[in-house]
Design a protein around this motif. Structure first.
Motif, PDB file in Angstrom:
ATOM      1  N   GLU A  30      47.717  29.054 -97.207  1.00  0.00           N
ATOM      2  CA  GLU A  30      46.669  28.413 -97.993  1.00  0.00           C
ATOM      3  C   GLU A  30      46.383  29.213 -99.258  1.00  0.00           C
ATOM      4  OE1 GLU A  30      43.094  27.071 -96.083  1.00  0.00           O
ATOM      5  OE2 GLU A  30      44.100  26.842 -94.159  1.00  0.00           O
ATOM      6  N   ASP A  33      49.170  28.748-101.749  1.00  0.00           N
ATOM      7  CA  ASP A  33      49.111  27.447-102.421  1.00  0.00           C
ATOM      8  C   ASP A  33      48.018  27.410-103.476  1.00  0.00           C
ATOM      9  OD1 ASP A  33      51.220  26.477-100.974  1.00  0.00           O
ATOM     10  OD2 ASP A  33      50.203  24.640-100.354  1.00  0.00           O
ATOM     11  N   ARG A  34      46.862  27.984-103.135  1.00  0.00           N
ATOM     12  CA  ARG A  34      45.769  28.015-104.116  1.00  0.00           C
ATOM     13  C   ARG A  34      46.177  28.842-105.332  1.00  0.00           C
ATOM     14  NH1 ARG A  34      40.761  29.531-100.081  1.00  0.00           N
ATOM     15  NH2 ARG A  34      41.038  27.811 -98.609  1.00  0.00           N
ATOM     16  N   GLN A  37      48.442  26.856-107.518  1.00  0.00           N
ATOM     17  CA  GLN A  37      47.724  25.846-108.290  1.00  0.00           C
ATOM     18  C   GLN A  37      47.039  26.467-109.502  1.00  0.00           C
ATOM     19  OE1 GLN A  37      47.882  22.522-107.940  1.00  0.00           O
ATOM     20  NE2 GLN A  37      49.394  22.978-106.339  1.00  0.00           N
TER      21      GLN A  37
END
Length: 210
Positions: A30, A33-34, A37
């Motif tokens: 997680e 992925d953040r 982004q």
């Protein structure tokens, strides 16, 4: 005290869903992925604006990202940016030239033949040393080349077809591409046979050659 793992993580494991594109999921993924982004947003903003100071990090990053996203230009030039590198590799005839070519590939971040990295000394955690690891296979690891069951043989057939397609995209005719793909698979199979197994890789004593 009967099941601390479930006490601490049970609600998360009950409700969490692994995204379809990932084999596993958790806080590390997680967070990654953040981070991706956030980085994507910085890259896109950098590429959209043209008023960054010349030579600044944002100008360089923006130009680099924009060049990588310009699919039309990439398709137009094809493999031409690689032509000098490929012709240099094709002309190798001595061990010294091979060593120089491997060094040049590593400077470009391509792990040709082996992987060099810096990590802590397995027998002295207070020291960091240069280490080398086996590499050079197109498939994930050695056993993909050596298994004999039907599924593995089918995978090798598909891999050979993929390699042949890469040669055709480089401009070779289908017959030459097929011959070259067979040579690549034969070479990588020899390399796989000379590679350590997963069990051998995990033997810290056997892999310690300071």
């Amino acid at each position: 005290c009967a099941d601390f793992f479930t006490y601490a993580n049970g609600n998360w494991t009950k409700n969490a869903r692994i995204p379809a594109e990932y084999p596993v999921w958790g806080m590390t993924w997680e967070l990654r992925d953040r981070t991706w982004q956030v980085l994507k947003g910085i890259l896109e903003e950098s590429a959209k604006r043209s008023d960054w100071p010349a030579g600044s990090a944002r100008q360089k990053v923006g130009d680099f990202f924009a060049s990588g996203m310009d699919e039309e230009a990439i398709e137009l030039v094809g493999y031409k940016p690689l032509s000098s590198r490929l012709s240099g590799i094709a002309s190798i005839s001595t061990a010294g030239e091979l060593a120089a070519a491997l060094g040049a590939l590593h400077l470009d971040g391509i792990n040709a033949g082996f992987i060099p990295f810096v990590y802590y000394d397995d027998k002295d955690p207070s020291a960091h040393i240069v280490q080398f690891w086996q590499a050079g296979l197109g498939l994930p690891e050695r056993d993909y080349y050596l298994r004999t069951e039907e599924e593995s043989r089918d995978l090798l057939v598909k891999y050979e077809a993929h390699v042949a397609r890469m040669f055709k995209l480089l401009g070779d005719d289908p017959r030459a591409a097929a011959k070259e793909a067979k040579a690549v698979l034969a070479f990588e199979t020899r390399l796989a046979k000379a590679s350590m197994t997963r069990v051998e890789e995990e033997d810290l004593t056997a892999t310690y050659h300071k």
